[in-house]
Design a protein around this motif. Structure first.
Motif, short mmCIF file in Angstrom:
data_model
loop_
_atom_site.label_atom_id
_atom_site.label_comp_id
_atom_site.label_asym_id
_atom_site.label_seq_id
_atom_site.Cartn_x
_atom_site.Cartn_y
_atom_site.Cartn_z
N LYS A 146 48.96 48.61 45.58
CA LYS A 146 49.23 49.46 44.44
C LYS A 146 48.94 51.03 45.07
N CYS A 178 43.14 51.44 44.41
CA CYS A 178 43.56 51.70 43.11
C CYS A 178 42.47 51.18 42.23
N ARG A 179 42.60 51.48 40.97
CA ARG A 179 41.32 51.34 39.84
C ARG A 179 40.99 50.11 39.67
N LYS A 180 41.91 48.84 39.77
CA LYS A 180 41.63 47.57 39.71
C LYS A 180 40.52 47.23 40.95
N CYS A 181 41.06 47.38 42.23
CA CYS A 181 40.35 47.06 43.32
C CYS A 181 38.74 47.58 43.20
N THR A 183 37.13 48.50 40.45
CA THR A 183 36.58 47.81 39.51
C THR A 183 35.99 46.36 40.07
N ASP A 184 36.96 45.86 40.52
CA ASP A 184 36.65 44.37 41.22
C ASP A 184 35.60 44.52 42.39
#
Length: 192
Positions: A146, A178-181, A183-184
């Protein structure tokens, strides 16, 4: 009418390469450029704009008391370029707008959007508020495919989510994610 541009991206998106390429293009045509960098960025030495691929150029150091507008009025360059513009304060960003508006000299500022905690830097917030044109320089997330939108600070390869806003560093200290990684990794660290 000259414009104030803000070109932003995460760490490792090629901002400094773009600054150096733009300087080269102007100078190759015999045009004059003023290249500025904040004094806080001392990764390659104070007053040096350097890319990770080895290109570098000397720059005028921005520190308290440096009047960029006065210097631009005296030197009358074809363009002004700023590296690491996120480290400027709101007053310095106003000077850049005045250079474009009052002196009709285009100003292109390059920098990060936000810090490693996802908070805007003062200079970036000011540029988002008043720049005539805002452009993103994109790169890919360190962990997936991403688009990277965040800067993750690491210590010894481990993501960290606390500390001072400014810590000068390169690949040893920051990775684009990315924002998801982001946050994870924050959840894995028990920070979210």
């Amino acid at each position: 009418m000259a414009k104030l541009y803000f070109r932003y991206g995460t760490m490792n998106s090629g901002k400094s390469i773009e600054v150096l390429r733009t300087v080269h293009n102007y100078e190759e045509q015999g045009k004059k450029v003023l290249l500025f960098t904040p004094s806080v960025d001392d990764r390659s030495g104070v007053g040096i704009v350097a890319s990770r691929i080895g290109m570098q150029k000397s720059a005028i150091v921005i520190q308290d008391g440096v009047n960029m507008k006065e210097l631009a009025a005296k030197e009358r360059p074809n363009c002004i370029l700023i590296d690491e513009a996120q480290f400027l304060n709101a007053g310095q960003i106003e000077q850049l707008a005045e250079i474009a508006d009052d002196l009709n000299i285009p100003v292109i500022a390059y920098g990060l959007r936000a810090d490693f905690m996802g908070q805007l830097f003062e200079g970036s917030a000011s540029l988002f508020a008043i720049a005539d044109k805002i452009e993103e320089i994109k790169t890919v997330c360190w962990y997936c495919d991403k688009k990277a939108t965040m800067n993750m600070r690491c210590k010894d390869g481990v993501p960290i989510f606390h500390g001072e806003q400014i810590q000068i560093g390169g690949n040893e200290s920051y990775i684009p994610v990315c924002r998801k990684c982001y946050t994870d990794k924050k959840r894995e660290a028990g920070q979210h």
